[in-house]
Write a protein that holds these residues in place. Structure first.
Motif, PDB file in Angstrom:
ATOM      1  N   LEU A  43      -3.580  -0.508  -3.834  1.00  0.00           N
ATOM      2  CA  LEU A  43      -3.316   0.519  -3.716  1.00  0.00           C
ATOM      3  C   LEU A  43      -2.680   0.656  -2.502  1.00  0.00           C
ATOM      4  O   LEU A  43      -4.365   1.096  -1.397  1.00  0.00           O
ATOM      5  CB  LEU A  43      -3.775   1.960  -4.605  1.00  0.00           C
ATOM      6  N   LEU A  44      -1.980   0.671  -1.611  1.00  0.00           N
ATOM      7  CA  LEU A  44      -1.943   0.352   0.022  1.00  0.00           C
ATOM      8  C   LEU A  44      -0.942   1.758   0.631  1.00  0.00           C
ATOM      9  O   LEU A  44       0.544   2.254  -0.193  1.00  0.00           O
ATOM     10  CB  LEU A  44      -1.390  -0.592   0.301  1.00  0.00           C
ATOM     11  N   GLY A  45      -1.710   2.306   1.362  1.00  0.00           N
ATOM     12  CA  GLY A  45      -0.622   3.598   1.771  1.00  0.00           C
ATOM     13  C   GLY A  45      -1.925   4.310   3.376  1.00  0.00           C
ATOM     14  O   GLY A  45      -3.113   4.157   3.584  1.00  0.00           O
ATOM     15  N   PRO A  46      -1.198   5.127   3.838  1.00  0.00           N
ATOM     16  CA  PRO A  46      -1.644   5.972   4.468  1.00  0.00           C
ATOM     17  C   PRO A  46      -3.597   7.058   4.689  1.00  0.00           C
ATOM     18  O   PRO A  46      -3.060   6.822   3.131  1.00  0.00           O
ATOM     19  CB  PRO A  46      -1.073   6.751   4.965  1.00  0.00           C
ATOM     20  N   ASN A  47      -4.084   7.417   5.062  1.00  0.00           N
ATOM     21  CA  ASN A  47      -4.827   8.047   4.248  1.00  0.00           C
ATOM     22  C   ASN A  47      -4.485   9.115   3.876  1.00  0.00           C
ATOM     23  O   ASN A  47      -3.092   9.891   4.632  1.00  0.00           O
ATOM     24  CB  ASN A  47      -5.430   8.541   6.263  1.00  0.00           C
ATOM     25  N   GLY A  48      -4.816   9.830   2.976  1.00  0.00           N
ATOM     26  CA  GLY A  48      -3.944  11.437   2.183  1.00  0.00           C
ATOM     27  C   GLY A  48      -3.192  10.509   1.683  1.00  0.00           C
ATOM     28  O   GLY A  48      -2.251  11.639   0.686  1.00  0.00           O
ATOM     29  N   ALA A  49      -2.712   9.602   1.339  1.00  0.00           N
ATOM     30  CA  ALA A  49      -1.361   8.931   0.431  1.00  0.00           C
ATOM     31  C   ALA A  49      -1.571   8.972  -1.081  1.00  0.00           C
ATOM     32  O   ALA A  49      -1.269   9.374  -1.652  1.00  0.00           O
ATOM     33  CB  ALA A  49      -1.335   7.675   0.995  1.00  0.00           C
ATOM     34  N   ILE A 214       0.217  -1.980  -4.747  1.00  0.00           N
ATOM     35  CA  ILE A 214       1.701  -0.393  -5.100  1.00  0.00           C
ATOM     36  C   ILE A 214       1.893  -0.307  -3.657  1.00  0.00           C
ATOM     37  O   ILE A 214       0.039   0.026  -2.469  1.00  0.00           O
ATOM     38  CB  ILE A 214       1.856   0.136  -5.675  1.00  0.00           C
ATOM     39  N   VAL A 215       2.622   0.335  -2.545  1.00  0.00           N
ATOM     40  CA  VAL A 215       2.625   1.210  -1.883  1.00  0.00           C
ATOM     41  C   VAL A 215       2.631   2.652  -2.112  1.00  0.00           C
ATOM     42  O   VAL A 215       3.982   2.844  -2.408  1.00  0.00           O
ATOM     43  CB  VAL A 215       3.825   0.312  -0.378  1.00  0.00           C
ATOM     44  N   VAL A 216       1.336   3.466  -1.435  1.00  0.00           N
ATOM     45  CA  VAL A 216       1.574   4.885  -1.752  1.00  0.00           C
ATOM     46  C   VAL A 216       2.137   5.576  -0.772  1.00  0.00           C
ATOM     47  O   VAL A 216       1.171   5.293   0.371  1.00  0.00           O
ATOM     48  CB  VAL A 216       0.648   4.708  -2.865  1.00  0.00           C
ATOM     49  N   MET A 222       6.303   3.528  -3.377  1.00  0.00           N
ATOM     50  CA  MET A 222       6.924   3.255  -2.089  1.00  0.00           C
ATOM     51  C   MET A 222       7.594   2.100  -2.359  1.00  0.00           C
ATOM     52  O   MET A 222       8.912   1.757  -2.563  1.00  0.00           O
ATOM     53  CB  MET A 222       7.622   3.356  -0.757  1.00  0.00           C
ATOM     54  N   ALA A 223       6.671   0.927  -3.228  1.00  0.00           N
ATOM     55  CA  ALA A 223       7.438  -0.467  -3.841  1.00  0.00           C
ATOM     56  C   ALA A 223       5.991  -0.829  -4.502  1.00  0.00           C
ATOM     57  O   ALA A 223       4.902  -0.311  -4.233  1.00  0.00           O
ATOM     58  CB  ALA A 223       7.166  -0.937  -2.110  1.00  0.00           C
ATOM     59  N   GLU A 224       6.987  -1.808  -5.385  1.00  0.00           N
ATOM     60  CA  GLU A 224       5.498  -2.624  -5.683  1.00  0.00           C
ATOM     61  C   GLU A 224       5.964  -4.286  -5.517  1.00  0.00           C
ATOM     62  O   GLU A 224       7.395  -4.542  -5.683  1.00  0.00           O
ATOM     63  CB  GLU A 224       5.031  -2.151  -7.358  1.00  0.00           C
TER      64      GLU A 224
END
Length: 327
Positions: A43-49, A214-216, A222-224
């Motif tokens: 699970l990839l994403g910025p802090n707070g995603a 997954i991009v969260v 947002m994408a997988e």
């Protein structure tokens, strides 16, 4: 003892319309994903995603607001203890008992699962060897480096031979050498058949460790896909990075947006697919970065520095959200 292999076709984790709300705030907003046995899923994403919130629901320590979630065929909301018996958890922050020795941290933790001393004593040595901590067995945790503590947390999470290992930001705060050592330990676990589920906001880590991800962002997917497929789908083959100084980057980016679109390479490909202006540099997304650099200098522009590189997951995130992944 190696983890028992599951049917790789049947997901060991499956979420449908998974949602978590805190009052008026929706931390996880109706996401769908499935994790196959033995794969490394990110699970990839910025802090707070919403990454850590999703992990807490998977771990059975936070109940979902709506949607469906299945772990090893079990609902973690109703079967929390049974689910947790199959899980190993590496939290974002180290929560070791710093007054105990390295070995005693493993043994005491194993007792929480009701495991007998006859099992835990040899198991502790096995895990210390795996984590490259045998020489630190009788050292207090307080005296370990940050990288050693993270390896111990991972070793501790394996004391019950989990089928699924959840890792929340496993290398945050570690130096490059410690990160690569930790990556090696995780590769070894995957080779043994352990399913890995990890959150991270480090793009290189996701590319190294994840079979799929997954991009969260803002609780939504947002994408997988695999790292390579996401890069192919959402970014160009290469990226040209040019710097003109903080006061000129935005102005130069506007000029490039006027001058470069419509031009083609000798192979009749679009010379530039997209231009992104960041505070410290301008990104030119192109199939051939060197050709794009020639076009930039041909306009009479002389960058302070220039770099042509392959596209990365950071570029994917910039394309999807228009902002840097690292916050």
């Amino acid at each position: 003892m190696l983890p028992e292999q599951e049917n790789p076709v049947t997901p060991v984790i499956e979420a449908r319309s998974l949602t978590k709300r805190y009052g008026d705030v929706t931390a996880v907003d109706g996401i769908d994903f499935a994790v196959r046995s033995g794969e490394s899923f990110g699970l990839l994403g910025p802090n707070g995603a919403g990454k850590s919130t999703a992990m807490r629901m998977i771990g059975g320590v936070s109940q979902r607001s709506s949607g469906e979630l299945s772990i090893m065929g079990l609902d973690p909301d109703g079967k929390g203890p049974e689910v947790r018996a199959h899980l190993g958890v590496v939290p974002q922050q180290d929560n070791l008992d710093e007054e105990l020795t390295v070995r005693d941290n493993l043994i005491v933790y194993g007792r929480y699962f009701g495991l007998p001393f006859s099992y835990l004593r040899p198991k502790a040595w096995e895990l210390l060897e795996f984590a490259q901590l045998t020489e630190k067995a009788d050292v207090r945790v307080d005296d370990l480096s940050g990288g050693m503590k993270r390896r111990l947390v991972i070793a501790r999470a394996l004391v019950n031979d989990p089928k699924i290992l959840l890792l929340d930001e496993p290398t945050t705060g570690l130096d490059p050498q410690a990160r690569h050592t930790l990556w090696d330990r995780l590769f070894r676990l995957k080779e043994r058949g352990t399913t890995l589920v990890l959150t991270t906001h480090y793009m290189d880590e996701a590319e190294q460790l994840c079979d799929r991800l997954i991009v969260v962002d803002h609780g939504r997917i947002m994408a997988e896909g695999s790292p390579s497929s996401l890069i192919r789908e959402h970014s160009s083959r290469e990226v040209l990075e040019v710097r003109f100084g903080a006061q000129r980057n935005e102005e130069v980016a506007r000029q490039l947006e006027r001058e470069l679109p419509g031009r083609t390479t000798p192979a009749d490909r679009p010379l530039v697919e997209r231009i992104e202006s960041l505070p410290d540099r301008v990104l030119v997304y192109a199939h051939e970065g060197e050709a794009a650099l020639e076009a930039v200098t041909g306009l009479g522009l002389a960058p302070i520095t220039s770099l042509v590189r392959r596209s990365s997951l950071e570029d994917v995130f910039l394309t999807l959200t228009g902002r840097s992944l690292i916050e």
